[in-house]
Motif scaffolding. Structure first.
Motif, PDB file in Angstrom:
ATOM      1  N   UNK B  49     -34.932  28.743 -23.881  1.00  0.00           N
ATOM      2  CA  UNK B  49     -34.568  29.248 -25.211  1.00  0.00           C
ATOM      3  C   UNK B  49     -33.383  28.475 -25.776  1.00  0.00           C
ATOM      4  N   UNK B  50     -32.643  27.760 -24.932  1.00  0.00           N
ATOM      5  CA  UNK B  50     -31.530  26.922 -25.399  1.00  0.00           C
ATOM      6  C   UNK B  50     -31.904  25.443 -25.299  1.00  0.00           C
ATOM      7  N   UNK B  51     -33.169  25.144 -25.284  1.00  0.00           N
ATOM      8  CA  UNK B  51     -33.657  23.767 -25.083  1.00  0.00           C
ATOM      9  C   UNK B  51     -33.004  23.130 -23.856  1.00  0.00           C
ATOM     10  N   UNK B  52     -32.775  23.938 -22.843  1.00  0.00           N
ATOM     11  CA  UNK B  52     -32.174  23.471 -21.590  1.00  0.00           C
ATOM     12  C   UNK B  52     -30.828  22.775 -21.759  1.00  0.00           C
ATOM     13  N   UNK B  53     -30.065  23.211 -22.745  1.00  0.00           N
ATOM     14  CA  UNK B  53     -28.716  22.648 -22.919  1.00  0.00           C
ATOM     15  C   UNK B  53     -27.851  23.029 -21.730  1.00  0.00           C
ATOM     16  N   UNK B  54     -26.974  22.109 -21.355  1.00  0.00           N
ATOM     17  CA  UNK B  54     -26.126  22.328 -20.180  1.00  0.00           C
ATOM     18  C   UNK B  54     -24.997  23.314 -20.482  1.00  0.00           C
ATOM     19  N   UNK B  55     -24.887  24.350 -19.677  1.00  0.00           N
ATOM     20  CA  UNK B  55     -23.640  25.105 -19.619  1.00  0.00           C
ATOM     21  C   UNK B  55     -23.136  25.027 -18.173  1.00  0.00           C
ATOM     22  N   UNK B  56     -22.028  25.662 -17.890  1.00  0.00           N
ATOM     23  CA  UNK B  56     -21.454  25.523 -16.546  1.00  0.00           C
ATOM     24  C   UNK B  56     -22.389  26.067 -15.472  1.00  0.00           C
ATOM     25  N   UNK B  85     -40.286  23.472 -23.886  1.00  0.00           N
ATOM     26  CA  UNK B  85     -40.736  22.354 -24.713  1.00  0.00           C
ATOM     27  C   UNK B  85     -39.924  21.088 -24.559  1.00  0.00           C
ATOM     28  N   UNK B  86     -38.775  21.158 -23.884  1.00  0.00           N
ATOM     29  CA  UNK B  86     -37.873  19.998 -23.860  1.00  0.00           C
ATOM     30  C   UNK B  86     -37.317  19.738 -22.466  1.00  0.00           C
ATOM     31  N   UNK B  87     -36.909  18.469 -22.264  1.00  0.00           N
ATOM     32  CA  UNK B  87     -36.169  18.149 -21.046  1.00  0.00           C
ATOM     33  C   UNK B  87     -34.770  18.723 -21.156  1.00  0.00           C
ATOM     34  N   UNK B  88     -34.077  18.417 -22.261  1.00  0.00           N
ATOM     35  CA  UNK B  88     -32.731  18.962 -22.426  1.00  0.00           C
ATOM     36  C   UNK B  88     -32.112  18.489 -23.721  1.00  0.00           C
ATOM     37  N   UNK B  89     -31.288  19.359 -24.314  1.00  0.00           N
ATOM     38  CA  UNK B  89     -30.691  19.036 -25.614  1.00  0.00           C
ATOM     39  C   UNK B  89     -29.217  18.667 -25.476  1.00  0.00           C
ATOM     40  N   UNK B 143     -37.215  16.845 -26.276  1.00  0.00           N
ATOM     41  CA  UNK B 143     -35.925  16.213 -26.557  1.00  0.00           C
ATOM     42  C   UNK B 143     -35.167  15.920 -25.267  1.00  0.00           C
ATOM     43  N   UNK B 144     -34.534  14.760 -25.266  1.00  0.00           N
ATOM     44  CA  UNK B 144     -33.687  14.362 -24.139  1.00  0.00           C
ATOM     45  C   UNK B 144     -32.447  13.744 -24.768  1.00  0.00           C
ATOM     46  N   UNK B 145     -31.514  14.612 -25.133  1.00  0.00           N
ATOM     47  CA  UNK B 145     -30.430  14.238 -26.037  1.00  0.00           C
ATOM     48  C   UNK B 145     -29.088  14.331 -25.321  1.00  0.00           C
TER      49      UNK B 145
END
Lengths: 280, 318
Positions: B49-56, B85-89, B143-145
């Motif tokens: 749900x967060x496009x696999x964005x990194x948090x701690x 849907x994504x690798x990571x944002x 996305x791989x951002x």
């Protein structure tokens, strides 16, 4: 000389690897002859360009893997030698590539057929590499648990492709090699000789006294980017690699060669990768 | 760690970031761990749900998973992929203040000592991925951002969907140069070296040598596992030494120095001032919220898109 043929024609020195039955694989004798010949070529004022090529169907299939009289080409695991002896051997091995890379004379590799392992290293250290479109480049050393010991991989084709080439051990043809910057040009097999001759004659027109320092200036850029330290680091890592241990379920090339002979050992070495590389 | 030869070995010389936590009984949430086959482990970044964005938390789970795979002597290859849907944002810019993965908020105003410690923890994570003793494959789609792209680039091999989107956007539209990870030229001679590419497709990434292979999305998983399987045939000790050799040569070529320069660049970014017409992450986030910032940044990054949109609307109207 028997494993190396040397011929001078129109200011071009042709150095031909000549063990066609063994795909021009490098053994101690061939390297000794190269070591004796190259300084002569370098100092010969009548030779303006040196061309490396292979007799028969291949440029060079790499190191002779028979283990017989191959001390100078191959560090076999389990050699009971002092660290100092091994270090000297590694230095000699890599110093040869460094020497050709820095020869004060332009060098061209004329590649056809197989160009693998140390054969590929020879093509890489030449100033210019021209290959047949169907030539085969590759470095399958890691499949045998040996270090693929050529720092120029990283400089020439970048990190991702280096890892791909070394980890898969797959071969690429001349066309792909040109695309990724491993060689200068791929031409149809029948045009290869004429293309190299044309290039050599063109370079021979240059003032050779100006060309030598130009080559040196280019190489000093590589030195500044760390190539010198990379050669040395590679020596050390080869020493480390000789201490590696095989897990019981892993393929041991040298044990297999002992038991079933070289041909079977190479076949078993390549079998798990064959389908993947064909479809790659 | 178990060596697979019947004795245990404790690494003395360096703690990798992934060795900080004990993975036993670990509750994997933001990154999942499973074994596809005896020799292949897989880590799935799991905040779809967060496009696999990194948090701690995701870094902690990822660390535990990498530690676990490294300690399993059967594992030869580790595949990393993204759920959804994504690798990571990239970094999660909505993370609460105090989290270390997103850029430090200027109001935090850390001491230099704290700041350098923080930068080291942050940047050397990727260094540790590069130095990981087993083969790593990034399986990239969608996305791989930003940080996710750095992570994928730090893996040994990238297999990507043709329509995946690599890219870096940064804090504001004018800051691509600084937020760019400094090591791209070492990763691929063609991508980024002499070209300020901010975005590229998976297909272009493969053409430039930044990724190893681009395939249609529906074939991505099968292709990645095909690579994983063939690479799992290599002698594990030989791989460890060869990777150390490649990484060592990278250090000689300037890797350590560029990392340091990179976190000086980050430090410099703390003091960047924005001109009135420029998109400012912190200000926009305060005034318009994260979504407002993302919208303005996208518009600023492609100024002609708006005009084209207008043109299209005009045509449609006609």
């Amino acid at each position: 000389m028997s494993t190396i043929l040397y011929e001078k024609k129109d200011g071009i020195g042709y150095i031909t690897l000549n063990r066609p039955e063994e795909l021009n694989a490098m053994n101690d004798e061939m390297l000794a002859e190269l070591d004796a010949l190259l300084p002569q070529v370098e100092m010969d004022l009548d030779v303006r360009v040196a061309v490396f090529r292979g007799a028969g169907k291949d440029f060079c299939a790499g190191q002779d893997l028979t283990g017989v009289k191959t001390y100078e080409v191959l560090s076999e695991p389990g050699e009971h030698l002092t660290i100092k002896k091994r270090m000297e051997a590694e230095r000699r091995r890599n110093h040869r590539w460094e020497y050709i890379f820095n020869m004060a004379k332009p060098t061209i590799a004329q590649v056809h057929g197989h160009c693998l392992g140390t054969g590929c290293y020879l093509a890489m250290v030449c100033d210019i590499t021209i290959a047949a479109e169907d030539a085969q480049f590759g470095d399958p050393l890691l499949r045998m648990g040996l270090l693929p010991h050529m720092p120029l991989w990283l400089y020439l084709i970048g990190l991702k492709r280096t890892r791909e080439m070394l980890f898969t051990g797959c071969y690429i043809d001349g066309i792909e090699a040109e695309k990724i910057g491993l060689i200068n040009k791929a031409v149809p097999r029948d045009d290869l000789e004429a293309e190299v001759e044309n290039m050599a004659k063109g370079i021979a027109l240059m003032n050779c006294d100006a060309l030598a320092p130009t080559k040196d200036a280019i190489n000093s850029v590589m030195e500044a980017r760390g190539l010198g330290a990379c050669w040395r680091f590679t020596n050390d890592m080869q020493l480390v690699m000789q201490q590696r241990t095989m897990l019981p379920e892993e393929y041991d090339f040298f044990a297999e060669r002992e038991k079933h002979g070289l041909k079977a050992a190479i076949e078993r070495r390549d079998a798990p990768f064959k389908k993947f590389c064909e479809e790659r | 760690m178990p060596t697979g030869f019947g004795w245990d070995f404790k690494t003395q010389y360096k703690d990798y970031f992934y060795e900080h936590n004990d993975y036993r009984e670990w509750d994997f949430q933001c990154a999942l761990y499973d074994k596809v086959k005896e020799r292949i482990a897989r880590i799935t970044l799991n905040r779809p749900d967060k496009r696999n964005a990194f948090n701690d938390r995701m870094f902690e789970d990822l660390a535990a998973a990498m530690h676990k795979a490294n300690d399993d002597p059967d594992v030869r290859v580790v595949v990393i992929r993204g759920a959804g849907k994504h690798f990571g944002a990239g970094h999660d810019l909505s993370s609460p203040q105090g989290e270390e993965s997103p850029p430090v908020h200027p109001n935090v105003n850390p001491t230099m000592q704290d700041y350098y410690g923080f930068e080291r923890r942050r940047c050397y994570k990727y260094d540790d991925v590069t130095d990981y003793p087993k083969i790593t494959i990034a399986q990239v789609h969608g996305k791989c951002i930003g940080a996710s792209q750095i992570f994928a680039a730090s893996c040994d091999i990238i297999i990507t969907a043709e329509d995946a989107q690599f890219g870096i956007r940064g804090f504001g539209s004018q800051l691509h140069g600084l937020t760019e990870y400094p090591l791209w030229p070492l990763w691929s001679n063609k991508a980024y070296a002499g070209r300020a590419i901010t975005e590229m497709s998976g297909k272009e990434a493969a053409d430039l040598g930044f990724a190893n292979k681009a395939v249609p999305l529906q074939k991505l998983e099968a292709e990645t596992l095909r690579w994983a399987e063939v690479l799992s045939n290599l002698p594990s000790e030989g791989v460890a030494v060869t990777k150390e050799w490649i990484s060592g040569m990278q250090d000689i070529m300037g890797m350590g120095g560029t990392l340091r320069a990179h976190y000086h660049g980050h430090l410099g970014l703390q003091y960047v001032r924005f001109r009135p017409e420029e998109v400012n992450l912190y200000k926009e986030k305060r005034d318009k919220g994260l979504k407002g910032f993302l919208k303005d940044r996208a518009e600023a990054a492609s100024p002609h898109a708006k005009d084209e949109e207008k043109e299209e609307k005009k045509k449609e109207g006609k």
